[in-house]
Scaffold this active site. Sequence first.
Site, mmCIF file in Angstrom:
data_model
loop_
_atom_site.group_PDB
_atom_site.id
_atom_site.type_symbol
_atom_site.label_atom_id
_atom_site.label_comp_id
_atom_site.label_asym_id
_atom_site.label_seq_id
_atom_site.Cartn_x
_atom_site.Cartn_y
_atom_site.Cartn_z
ATOM 1 N N ASP A 362 1.068 -1.315 -0.133
ATOM 2 C CA ASP A 362 -0.022 -0.047 0.023
ATOM 3 C C ASP A 362 0.837 1.295 -0.054
ATOM 4 O O ASP A 362 1.842 1.273 0.688
ATOM 5 C CB ASP A 362 -0.818 -0.236 1.253
ATOM 6 C CG ASP A 362 -1.803 1.236 1.284
ATOM 7 O OD1 ASP A 362 -2.591 1.560 0.651
ATOM 8 O OD2 ASP A 362 -1.608 2.002 2.363
ATOM 9 N N GLU A 398 1.665 -0.376 -5.059
ATOM 10 C CA GLU A 398 0.707 0.583 -5.300
ATOM 11 C C GLU A 398 1.801 1.841 -5.488
ATOM 12 O O GLU A 398 2.061 2.385 -4.519
ATOM 13 C CB GLU A 398 -0.330 0.911 -4.259
ATOM 14 C CG GLU A 398 -1.066 1.896 -4.552
ATOM 15 C CD GLU A 398 -2.206 2.193 -3.426
ATOM 16 O OE1 GLU A 398 -3.332 2.587 -3.491
ATOM 17 O OE2 GLU A 398 -1.931 2.244 -2.010
#
EC number: 3.2.1.-
Length: 721
Positions: A362, A398
Site C-alpha cells: 500500500d 501501489e
Amino acid sequence: MSSNNAGESDGTGPALPTVWPGNAYPLGATYDGAGTNFSLFSEIAEKVELCLIDEDGVESRIPLDEVDGYVWHAYLPNITPGQRYGFRVHGPFDPAAGHRCDPSKLLLDPYGKSFHGDFTFGQALYSYDVNAVDPDSTPPMVDSLGHTMTSVVINPFFDWAYDRSPRTPYHETVIYEAHVKGMTQTHPSIPPELRGTYAGLAHPVIIDHLNELNVTAVELMPVHQFLHDSRLLDLGLRNYWGYNTFGFFAPHHQYASTRQAGSAVAEFKTMVRSLHEAGIEVILDVVYNHTAEGNHLGPTINFRGIDNTAYYRLMDHDLRFYKDFTGTGNSLNARHPHTLQLIMDSLRYWVIEMHVDGFRFDLASTLARELHDVDRLSAFFDLVQQDPVVSQVKLIAEPWDVGEGGYQVGNFPGLWTEWNGKYRDTVRDYWRGEPATLGEFASRLTGSSDLYEATGRRPSASINFVTAHDGFTLNDLVSYNDKHNEANGENNRDGESYNRSWNCGVEGPTDDPDILALRARQMRNMWATLMVSQGTPMIAHGDEIGRTQYGNNNVYCQDSELSWMDWSLVDKNADLLAFARKATTLRKNHKVFRRRRFFEGEPIRSGDEVRDIAWLTPSGREMTHEDWGRGFDRCVAVFLNGEAITAPDARGERVVDDSFLLCFNAHDHDVEFVMPHDGYAQQWTGELDTNDPVGDIDLTVTATDTFSVPARSLLVLRKTL
C-alpha cells in the site's frame, strides 16, 4: 504488581516466574517448547519491563536487565502459548526532541504474532491530557491496562502436511482482490459461525467460485492486526478496509472464527493450506507506510512509546510533529535500520511461517522516500533485492502516495510489478467515449511497454485493473457519474471526485430497460478488455456478479451490507457471471493473450507475411499515423498473431497459439468492419461478443467479408482457416 525478584512475591500477587538472560534475537516473543524468549528494541529506553497478564487481568512486571545493541531481552521457562503480555518503556517524554516514552502505557509488541482484547478509547490510551490546551504538557500517567489490547504468545508449530506454494508464473496469473469478511459474510452456504472469517474464505463454496473464475491468486485486503479508530467509532462506523495496522506479524483477530487468544494464527494457516490445495496463491495487502497511532494527537499503542524517533518520520523543523506522506497522520521511518529490519522480518515471517505467496504494498512510494523524494534506489529496495526469501515471491506496488512526487507508475525496480493506474484510467475513458484515447488505449492493451520495457521488465509487470476496493465497483462505474458518500459522515467530501465513470443516462437505479442493457454491456466491455490485455489482470471481488455500493466510492468505514458481497446476485446477475467465466476461460486457454514478451510490431521469422501484431481500421487496412491522430476515432481492430509468440515455454519449446482479431467499437452507433485480406486468415469464427448477455456468438466470416460490430461492444474472432 511489580517486583524485581524473580520467583518471589511481595505478598500482593502471584510469584514471578523464573527469569533467564535469554537472547536478543529473534525479536518479539518466541516459544521453543520449554519456555518463551522475549526481546524488544528501544534505543531511547532507560528501563524496560515485561508485563505478564493473567486470566483475571492482573499484571506482573519483570525488568528486562539484559541489553544488547539496544535490544532488551529475557527468557522465561514454562511460559507457554496463550500467555498475554506487553511492555512498559521508561525513558524521556520530551516531544520537542521527538521522544514520547510513557511507562503508564502497556505497549504492544511490534513483533507480536497475535493480539487479544480490544481498545477502549479514553484518556488511558493517550500520553497527553485530552482536555488540555497544550498536548505537549506532562502526561497524566493514566494506566492503559484494561483499555488496550494485549500481545499473546503463540504456538508456532503447525501441521502443514504437504503444502506447497502454487508459484504460478505472472503471465498465467489472475488476481482476485478480496476482503475476508466482505467476501464471506452473507454467503448462505457458509455456516453462520464461519462467515466473515479465515475459515469462511477457505470454505469449498468460495474456493469453487474462485476456480470457476479461473482465479490463480487472492489478494487479501489488510489482515495484519488493525485498529478501529475513535473517530469512526463515535460515528457508529468501523475501519472496515483495515488500512490502520499496528501488528505487522499478527493476523487480525476478529477474522478468526473463535475468540480464543492466539487462535487466528492457526486458522489463517489452515486457510492458506486449503487455498494452496486448490492451486490458489495468497497475496497480502500490507501497510508498512504508516501505523494506527496517527499524528501527535493519536493514541500511544506501541511504536510511539517504544522509540518514537526510530519508528517515525518527524518534521525537520519541529520534532513534535510527524511527516505525513500517507494522509493518515504519520509515516514509518523506513530509513532507520531497525524499522527496515521490522519490515523485512515481517515479510520473511509471512512467507516462511505463514506460507503466503506475495505482497501488495500500500502506498509503496512512501517506503522509497529517502529524504523527501521518492528514490527507486532506496535502502528498502536494496534489502528486498538481496533477500533470499522476499525476493522470490510476488511483489506488487501501489506506485503512489499523497506526497509531492509520489505518483511513480512505471518507476519501480525490476523485481516489482505495479498497479497500473494508467491502465484503469485509459480503459474507463475509452469505453465512456472520451476523445483522443485510442493511442493510449493501444499502449495499455499491449502491456504498457512505454512504462515497463525500459527497465527490463515484461508485460506482466503491469497489474491491469479497471476497479479495485478504492473507488466505484464495476456496476457503480456504469451507473453513477458522481460519488454518493453521505453515509461516511463527511458530508460527501471524502473519496475521489473524478471517477471517469458514466451512468449511461440516469444517475443510480433505474427501470429503463435500454439503460440497464447498456450498463450490462459496458460491464462486459471492461471485463473482456481486461482479459484480452497483455499484463496481469486483477478483478475486484463481486464485480463478476454486479456488486453495488450505491455510488459510495470510499466504503473504508462501512462494515455493513453496503460493502459486503451480496451473494443473491449470483442468481440475479447470472448472465454477467457466465460472461465473466467465459472471458477468463478464453484468456486461460490462449497464450496469445498472456505473452511473456512485448510485441515488436514486426514479422518474427523470415518469410512471414504478417507481423506479431497489426492495428487495422474498420475498413481492414493497417492504421497510419493520420489514423492514430484522429481524436474522435473510437474504433480499431487488433490482430494478434498466435504463430509469432517469441518467448518459449518452460521447457524451451516454441509456443504456438491461435491468432485472434479483436474488434473494438466504442462509438454510440454500429460500425461496419471489413475483414483483412487472406494473408491474415481465410476464415474467422466468433469466440466472444460483449453485445450478447453471456458472450455467445454464432458467426463465421472469411477474408474481406463485411460485418457489423454493434455500438459500444467488443467482438473477439479466432482464426480457424
